[in-house]
Design a protein around this motif. Structure first.
Motif, PDB file in Angstrom:
ATOM      1  N   TRP A  21       0.824  -1.221   0.000  1.00  0.00           N
ATOM      2  CA  TRP A  21       0.000   0.000   0.000  1.00  0.00           C
ATOM      3  C   TRP A  21       0.851   1.261   0.000  1.00  0.00           C
ATOM      4  O   TRP A  21       0.404   2.336   0.387  1.00  0.00           O
ATOM      5  CB  TRP A  21      -1.002  -0.009   1.145  1.00  0.00           C
ATOM      6  N   SER A  22       2.084   1.134  -0.499  1.00  0.00           N
ATOM      7  CA  SER A  22       2.977   2.294  -0.553  1.00  0.00           C
ATOM      8  C   SER A  22       2.542   3.312  -1.606  1.00  0.00           C
ATOM      9  O   SER A  22       3.012   4.455  -1.600  1.00  0.00           O
ATOM     10  CB  SER A  22       4.417   1.848  -0.835  1.00  0.00           C
ATOM     11  N   HIS A  23       1.628   2.908  -2.498  1.00  0.00           N
ATOM     12  CA  HIS A  23       1.137   3.848  -3.519  1.00  0.00           C
ATOM     13  C   HIS A  23       0.154   4.859  -2.941  1.00  0.00           C
ATOM     14  O   HIS A  23      -0.221   5.812  -3.618  1.00  0.00           O
ATOM     15  CB  HIS A  23       0.458   3.074  -4.652  1.00  0.00           C
ATOM     16  N   GLY A  24      -0.247   4.671  -1.689  1.00  0.00           N
ATOM     17  CA  GLY A  24      -1.149   5.623  -1.047  1.00  0.00           C
ATOM     18  C   GLY A  24      -2.612   5.423  -1.396  1.00  0.00           C
ATOM     19  O   GLY A  24      -3.222   6.265  -2.053  1.00  0.00           O
ATOM     20  N   PRO A  25      -3.208   4.307  -0.965  1.00  0.00           N
ATOM     21  CA  PRO A  25      -4.626   4.063  -1.265  1.00  0.00           C
ATOM     22  C   PRO A  25      -5.542   5.119  -0.640  1.00  0.00           C
ATOM     23  O   PRO A  25      -5.159   5.804   0.316  1.00  0.00           O
ATOM     24  CB  PRO A  25      -4.889   2.688  -0.625  1.00  0.00           C
ATOM     25  N   LYS A  26      -6.741   5.194  -1.168  1.00  0.00           N
ATOM     26  CA  LYS A  26      -7.768   6.069  -0.583  1.00  0.00           C
ATOM     27  C   LYS A  26      -8.459   5.291   0.536  1.00  0.00           C
ATOM     28  O   LYS A  26      -9.505   4.674   0.338  1.00  0.00           O
ATOM     29  CB  LYS A  26      -8.777   6.479  -1.655  1.00  0.00           C
ATOM     30  N   TRP A  27      -7.833   5.298   1.711  1.00  0.00           N
ATOM     31  CA  TRP A  27      -8.378   4.518   2.822  1.00  0.00           C
ATOM     32  C   TRP A  27      -9.700   5.087   3.309  1.00  0.00           C
ATOM     33  O   TRP A  27      -9.878   6.299   3.396  1.00  0.00           O
ATOM     34  CB  TRP A  27      -7.401   4.518   3.990  1.00  0.00           C
ATOM     35  N   MET A  28     -10.616   4.199   3.627  1.00  0.00           N
ATOM     36  CA  MET A  28     -11.860   4.560   4.306  1.00  0.00           C
ATOM     37  C   MET A  28     -11.967   3.600   5.482  1.00  0.00           C
ATOM     38  O   MET A  28     -12.313   2.422   5.321  1.00  0.00           O
ATOM     39  CB  MET A  28     -13.071   4.424   3.376  1.00  0.00           C
ATOM     40  N   VAL A  29     -11.613   4.075   6.671  1.00  0.00           N
ATOM     41  CA  VAL A  29     -11.547   3.230   7.861  1.00  0.00           C
ATOM     42  C   VAL A  29     -12.910   3.228   8.553  1.00  0.00           C
ATOM     43  O   VAL A  29     -13.475   4.287   8.834  1.00  0.00           O
ATOM     44  CB  VAL A  29     -10.455   3.734   8.820  1.00  0.00           C
ATOM     45  N   ASN A  30     -13.440   2.027   8.786  1.00  0.00           N
ATOM     46  CA  ASN A  30     -14.750   1.925   9.441  1.00  0.00           C
ATOM     47  C   ASN A  30     -14.577   1.401  10.868  1.00  0.00           C
ATOM     48  O   ASN A  30     -13.683   0.622  11.165  1.00  0.00           O
ATOM     49  CB  ASN A  30     -15.712   1.049   8.633  1.00  0.00           C
ATOM     50  N   GLU A  31     -15.455   1.870  11.746  1.00  0.00           N
ATOM     51  CA  GLU A  31     -15.449   1.476  13.153  1.00  0.00           C
ATOM     52  C   GLU A  31     -16.825   0.941  13.520  1.00  0.00           C
ATOM     53  O   GLU A  31     -17.810   1.176  12.815  1.00  0.00           O
ATOM     54  CB  GLU A  31     -15.113   2.679  14.043  1.00  0.00           C
ATOM     55  N   VAL A  32     -16.897   0.216  14.642  1.00  0.00           N
ATOM     56  CA  VAL A  32     -18.183  -0.345  15.065  1.00  0.00           C
ATOM     57  C   VAL A  32     -19.126   0.760  15.513  1.00  0.00           C
ATOM     58  O   VAL A  32     -20.225   0.918  14.997  1.00  0.00           O
ATOM     59  CB  VAL A  32     -17.982  -1.383  16.186  1.00  0.00           C
ATOM     60  N   ASP A  33     -18.728   1.553  16.513  1.00  0.00           N
ATOM     61  CA  ASP A  33     -19.541   2.687  16.987  1.00  0.00           C
ATOM     62  C   ASP A  33     -21.001   2.314  17.189  1.00  0.00           C
ATOM     63  O   ASP A  33     -21.918   2.902  16.596  1.00  0.00           O
ATOM     64  CB  ASP A  33     -19.449   3.866  15.997  1.00  0.00           C
ATOM     65  N   GLY A  34     -21.243   1.293  18.020  1.00  0.00           N
ATOM     66  CA  GLY A  34     -22.624   0.902  18.314  1.00  0.00           C
ATOM     67  C   GLY A  34     -23.346   0.311  17.128  1.00  0.00           C
ATOM     68  O   GLY A  34     -24.513   0.630  16.885  1.00  0.00           O
ATOM     69  N   GLY A  35     -22.657  -0.549  16.390  1.00  0.00           N
ATOM     70  CA  GLY A  35     -23.224  -1.138  15.181  1.00  0.00           C
ATOM     71  C   GLY A  35     -24.516  -1.907  15.419  1.00  0.00           C
ATOM     72  O   GLY A  35     -24.872  -2.244  16.539  1.00  0.00           O
ATOM     73  N   GLU A  36     -25.198  -2.195  14.327  1.00  0.00           N
ATOM     74  CA  GLU A  36     -26.497  -2.856  14.384  1.00  0.00           C
ATOM     75  C   GLU A  36     -26.340  -4.377  14.416  1.00  0.00           C
ATOM     76  O   GLU A  36     -25.267  -4.912  14.148  1.00  0.00           O
ATOM     77  CB  GLU A  36     -27.328  -2.446  13.165  1.00  0.00           C
ATOM     78  N   ASP A  37     -27.444  -5.058  14.733  1.00  0.00           N
ATOM     79  CA  ASP A  37     -27.427  -6.512  14.793  1.00  0.00           C
ATOM     80  C   ASP A  37     -27.595  -7.119  13.399  1.00  0.00           C
ATOM     81  O   ASP A  37     -28.381  -6.643  12.585  1.00  0.00           O
ATOM     82  CB  ASP A  37     -28.562  -7.013  15.697  1.00  0.00           C
TER      83      ASP A  37
END
Length: 258
Positions: free
Chosen positions: A129-145
């Motif tokens: 990933w040294s080319h610098g991907p467009k990261w989109m980091v996701n978190e749980v943050d009270g996720g749904e069932d």
């Protein structure tokens, strides 16, 4: 929503690298990338000595970008990549899709960049990933069932039919990717299990050598707990949810109708 099953890397012991190409209304989405062109052309840099341990048979024809072209699509239409985790055999093709947004679970992104343990230093290849991907980091943050699992929904740019299911264990931020394809759900569980027999709801069996390999899980108890939960999911909701993984060749063959 149409799903194509791809083998993006053949390895030793009959293992495959099962990735998905998903046609949404607006774009193409990849679930994992397998080994990419850079891995084939620069194996020492992109894969390192792990290619020998994995028995990786690196061929351009098996890369996701080649297979997408063979299906008649333009690789530039892959706008999103959703990763189960960042192990080198799952993210090796990121640089083949430099304009794609790369969705990765937060604990995994942090583990891959920190590389705190010896195992993590070996399994993650920053060169991928040294080319610098467009990261989109996701978190749980009270996720749904989602069938008793926590689900991360509303992934930016992706339709609501695609959700991330945290399945920590193999790595700190390992996740499954669930897709509602209109006739039920397909759960790509990544490396949450290896032989399909491990999640048989009635008589689970894991061959001895796989048990040895599984001891390398970063979070062993979480890994075992999630396998138990996957067995329960298969037992209770097997008609609604089809569970696949990354490396079982039998699952891939069945998914391809062979």
């Amino acid at each position: 929503m149409r799903i194509h099953h791809l083998n993006c890397g053949t390895m030793g012991f009959g293992l495959v690298d099962h990735c998905l190409l998903v046609e949404t209304r607006d774009a193409l989405v990849l679930v994992d990338t397998g080994f990419g062109l850079d891995a084939v052309r620069q194996p020492a840099k992109m894969v390192g000595a792990s290619r020998f341990a994995l028995g990786a048979k690196l061929h351009e024809a098996e890369t996701a970008v080649y297979q997408i072209q063979a299906l008649g699509y333009d690789p530039r239409d892959v706008r999103h990549i959703v990763l189960t985790h960042l192990d080198l055999d799952h993210s090796g093709g990121l640089s083949d899709f430099p304009e794609a947004t790369v969705h990765v679970h937060g604990p995994e992104f942090r583990a891959a960049t920190a590389k705190s343990t010896v195992s993590e230093k070996l399994r993650y290849r920053a060169a991928q990933w040294s080319h610098g991907p467009k990261w989109m980091v996701n978190e749980v943050d009270g996720g749904e069932d989602w069938f008793g699992f926590t689900a991360v929904r509303d992934l930016p740019g992706l339709p609501p039919e695609i959700v991330v299911i945290p399945l920590a264990g193999h790595t700190r931020g390992h996740a499954g990717v669930a897709i509602d394809h209109g006739n039920g759900w397909l759960l790509h569980a990544g490396d949450a299990f290896f032989p399909e027999s491990s999640i048989d709801p009635e008589q689970p069996q894991t061959p001895f050598w796989w048990k040895v390999y599984e001891t390398g899980s970063i979070l062993g108890e979480a890994y075992r707990a999630n396998q138990r939960r996957l067995r329960e999911l298969k037992k209770k909701h097997g008609r609604e949810v089809t569970i696949i993984n990354s490396h079982d060749a039998g699952i891939l063959a069945r998914s391809l109708g062979r």
